[in-house]
Design a protein around this motif. Structure first.
Motif, PDB file in Angstrom:
ATOM      1  N   GLY A 159       0.827  -1.198   0.000  1.00 56.07           N
ATOM      2  CA  GLY A 159       0.000   0.000   0.000  1.00 56.07           C
ATOM      3  C   GLY A 159       0.864   1.252   0.000  1.00 56.07           C
ATOM      4  N   PHE A 160       0.206   2.405  -0.026  1.00 53.98           N
ATOM      5  CA  PHE A 160       0.864   3.702  -0.064  1.00 53.98           C
ATOM      6  C   PHE A 160       0.269   4.586   1.027  1.00 53.98           C
ATOM      7  N   VAL A 161       1.141   5.395   1.630  1.00 53.60           N
ATOM      8  CA  VAL A 161       0.737   6.308   2.693  1.00 53.60           C
ATOM      9  C   VAL A 161       1.243   7.696   2.332  1.00 53.60           C
ATOM     10  N   GLU A 162       0.347   8.665   2.369  1.00 59.78           N
ATOM     11  CA  GLU A 162       0.703  10.068   2.083  1.00 59.78           C
ATOM     12  C   GLU A 162       0.851  10.801   3.408  1.00 59.78           C
ATOM     13  N   LEU A 163       2.036  11.430   3.615  1.00 59.17           N
ATOM     14  CA  LEU A 163       2.317  12.173   4.840  1.00 59.17           C
ATOM     15  C   LEU A 163       2.360  13.664   4.534  1.00 59.17           C
ATOM     16  N   GLU A 164       2.507  14.459   5.599  1.00 57.44           N
ATOM     17  CA  GLU A 164       2.418  15.909   5.421  1.00 57.44           C
ATOM     18  C   GLU A 164       3.676  16.505   4.808  1.00 57.44           C
ATOM     19  N   ASN A 165       4.874  16.099   5.267  1.00 64.54           N
ATOM     20  CA  ASN A 165       6.107  16.720   4.803  1.00 64.54           C
ATOM     21  C   ASN A 165       7.204  15.663   4.733  1.00 64.54           C
ATOM     22  N   GLU A 166       8.380  16.115   4.290  1.00 69.07           N
ATOM     23  CA  GLU A 166       9.506  15.206   4.113  1.00 69.07           C
ATOM     24  C   GLU A 166      10.064  14.727   5.445  1.00 69.07           C
ATOM     25  N   GLU A 167      10.001  15.570   6.505  1.00 70.63           N
ATOM     26  CA  GLU A 167      10.507  15.135   7.805  1.00 70.63           C
ATOM     27  C   GLU A 167       9.680  13.970   8.357  1.00 70.63           C
ATOM     28  N   SER A 168       8.368  14.034   8.190  1.00 69.37           N
ATOM     29  CA  SER A 168       7.519  12.933   8.643  1.00 69.37           C
ATOM     30  C   SER A 168       7.779  11.667   7.821  1.00 69.37           C
ATOM     31  N   GLN A 169       8.091  11.853   6.541  1.00 69.35           N
ATOM     32  CA  GLN A 169       8.377  10.695   5.696  1.00 69.35           C
ATOM     33  C   GLN A 169       9.645   9.979   6.157  1.00 69.35           C
ATOM     34  N   GLN A 170      10.710  10.706   6.393  1.00 68.91           N
ATOM     35  CA  GLN A 170      11.960  10.086   6.822  1.00 68.91           C
ATOM     36  C   GLN A 170      11.836   9.480   8.217  1.00 68.91           C
ATOM     37  N   ALA A 171      11.095  10.120   9.101  1.00 71.71           N
ATOM     38  CA  ALA A 171      10.918   9.570  10.450  1.00 71.71           C
ATOM     39  C   ALA A 171      10.109   8.280  10.406  1.00 71.71           C
ATOM     40  N   ALA A 172       9.107   8.218   9.537  1.00 73.05           N
ATOM     41  CA  ALA A 172       8.301   7.001   9.426  1.00 73.05           C
ATOM     42  C   ALA A 172       9.129   5.854   8.861  1.00 73.05           C
ATOM     43  N   ILE A 173       9.988   6.126   7.882  1.00 76.82           N
ATOM     44  CA  ILE A 173      10.825   5.074   7.314  1.00 76.82           C
ATOM     45  C   ILE A 173      11.806   4.548   8.357  1.00 76.82           C
ATOM     46  N   ALA A 174      12.405   5.448   9.122  1.00 74.62           N
ATOM     47  CA  ALA A 174      13.378   5.022  10.123  1.00 74.62           C
ATOM     48  C   ALA A 174      12.723   4.233  11.253  1.00 74.62           C
ATOM     49  N   ALA A 175      11.464   4.530  11.585  1.00 76.16           N
ATOM     50  CA  ALA A 175      10.818   3.886  12.732  1.00 76.16           C
ATOM     51  C   ALA A 175      10.088   2.599  12.362  1.00 76.16           C
ATOM     52  N   LEU A 176       9.531   2.517  11.148  1.00 77.89           N
ATOM     53  CA  LEU A 176       8.654   1.385  10.814  1.00 77.89           C
ATOM     54  C   LEU A 176       9.264   0.393   9.838  1.00 77.89           C
ATOM     55  N   ASN A 177      10.392   0.709   9.218  1.00 82.66           N
ATOM     56  CA  ASN A 177      10.983  -0.248   8.281  1.00 82.66           C
ATOM     57  C   ASN A 177      11.519  -1.460   9.039  1.00 82.66           C
ATOM     58  N   GLU A 183       3.276 -10.764  12.860  1.00 83.23           N
ATOM     59  CA  GLU A 183       4.357 -11.713  12.577  1.00 83.23           C
ATOM     60  C   GLU A 183       4.893 -11.577  11.153  1.00 83.23           C
ATOM     61  N   ARG A 184       4.780 -10.396  10.568  1.00 82.44           N
ATOM     62  CA  ARG A 184       5.346 -10.130   9.238  1.00 82.44           C
ATOM     63  C   ARG A 184       6.154  -8.846   9.324  1.00 82.44           C
ATOM     64  N   ALA A 185       7.406  -8.898   8.899  1.00 84.65           N
ATOM     65  CA  ALA A 185       8.273  -7.724   8.921  1.00 84.65           C
ATOM     66  C   ALA A 185       7.956  -6.874   7.696  1.00 84.65           C
ATOM     67  N   ILE A 186       7.349  -5.709   7.906  1.00 87.32           N
ATOM     68  CA  ILE A 186       6.953  -4.854   6.790  1.00 87.32           C
ATOM     69  C   ILE A 186       8.161  -4.086   6.269  1.00 87.32           C
ATOM     70  N   ILE A 187       8.077  -3.681   5.023  1.00 89.39           N
ATOM     71  CA  ILE A 187       9.141  -2.918   4.358  1.00 89.39           C
ATOM     72  C   ILE A 187       8.571  -1.548   4.009  1.00 89.39           C
ATOM     73  N   VAL A 188       9.229  -0.515   4.451  1.00 89.04           N
ATOM     74  CA  VAL A 188       8.789   0.862   4.212  1.00 89.04           C
ATOM     75  C   VAL A 188       9.923   1.596   3.538  1.00 89.04           C
ATOM     76  N   ARG A 189       9.646   2.186   2.394  1.00 85.65           N
ATOM     77  CA  ARG A 189      10.655   2.965   1.691  1.00 85.65           C
ATOM     78  C   ARG A 189       9.968   4.103   0.954  1.00 85.65           C
ATOM     79  N   VAL A 190      10.797   4.957   0.364  1.00 85.82           N
ATOM     80  CA  VAL A 190      10.275   6.135  -0.334  1.00 85.82           C
ATOM     81  C   VAL A 190       9.583   5.683  -1.611  1.00 85.82           C
ATOM     82  N   ALA A 191       8.406   6.217  -1.849  1.00 85.51           N
ATOM     83  CA  ALA A 191       7.656   5.895  -3.064  1.00 85.51           C
ATOM     84  C   ALA A 191       8.052   6.851  -4.178  1.00 85.51           C
ATOM     85  N   ARG A 192       7.820   6.447  -5.387  1.00 90.61           N
ATOM     86  CA  ARG A 192       8.086   7.291  -6.550  1.00 90.61           C
ATOM     87  C   ARG A 192       6.819   8.032  -6.949  1.00 90.61           C
ATOM     88  N   GLU A 193       7.047   9.138  -7.601  1.00 94.77           N
ATOM     89  CA  GLU A 193       5.916   9.942  -8.047  1.00 94.77           C
ATOM     90  C   GLU A 193       5.119   9.159  -9.090  1.00 94.77           C
TER      91      GLU A 193
END
Length: 226
Positions: A159-177, A183-193
């Motif tokens: 799926g895709f998640v839209e956040l407010e700004n770039e700081e929230s995007q980087q914090a979400a990747i660092a915390a949830l990746n 019991e499934r390790a999710i993968i979170v990375r930057v999406a492309r336009e």
């Protein structure tokens, strides 16, 4: 056992002994009879199953003979033959409406620029919906969340998640990746336009034929009075 006395002692000791709540029976086995070489084998205990003769589906019809099918006498038809090769297959019933063909599959562009507010989450549990996906990113100012689904409504696992700004995007990747969700390790990375979708051209409306207004008719002049 090697000795008969030891076997008899084992039988007297273990016979009718309870094992897991059940009394077991122990007795001396019969000696094995060795068949001499070249001797015929004994007949089987049960005769082998043999299929009987198969009858034809329809009895052949002889010229001038009246056929009988299931106890009913049918009128004689010398030209008709019951036995013989099968004739051509009859017309088939039309099938129901076919599934609508799918459109061209959209392939992501690997050279598309990276988004500054959108993240891509994969390896998601298949029971996860949009609201639960937004709840995972609730600490990072979520604007919208969407889980990709199949035509039958089942999740595709990403799926895709839209956040407010770039700081929230980087914090979400660092915390949830790599975080374990069900019991499934999710993968979170930057999406492309996402490239803009092509818009189907809209046909211009046909010109409406207009008719010229009729010229006004002059009123007749009043007759002179005497």
């Amino acid at each position: 056992m090697k000795e008969a006395a030891a076997a008899a002692a084992s039988v007297s000791q273990m016979d009718k002994k309870e094992l897991d709540g059940r009394a077991i029976n122990v007795e001396l086995a019969r000696p094995r009879v060795e068949r001499p070489a070249g001797a015929p084998r004994p007949p089987p205990r049960y005769p082998p199953f043999r299929r009987g003769p198969r009858f034809p589906r329809f009895p052949p019809q002889v010229q001038g003979q009246v056929p009988v099918v299931q106890g009913q006498q049918l009128p004689a038809e010398p030209q008709q033959q019951f036995a013989g090769p099968r004739g051509p297959r009859g017309p088939r019933f039309p099938r129901g409406p076919m599934r609508r063909p799918r459109g061209p599959r959209r392939v992501p562009d690997p050279n598309a620029p990276l988004s500054k507010t959108r993240v891509f989450a994969s390896n998601l549990p298949f029971a996860l919906n949009d609201e639960q996906l937004a709840g995972l990113f609730n600490e990072f100012h979520v604007k919208s969340a969407h889980v990709a689904t199949r035509p039958n409504g089942f999740s595709r696992g990403f799926g895709f998640v839209e956040l407010e700004n770039e700081e929230s995007q980087q914090a979400a990747i660092a915390a949830l990746n790599g975080k374990a969700v069900n019991e499934r390790a999710i993968i979170v990375r930057v999406a492309r336009e996402e490239p803009p979708r092509p818009v189907a051209p809209v046909a211009a409306p046909a010109p409406v034929a207009t008719t010229a207004a009729p010229a006004p008719v002059a009123a007749p002049a009043p007759a002179p009075t005497q």
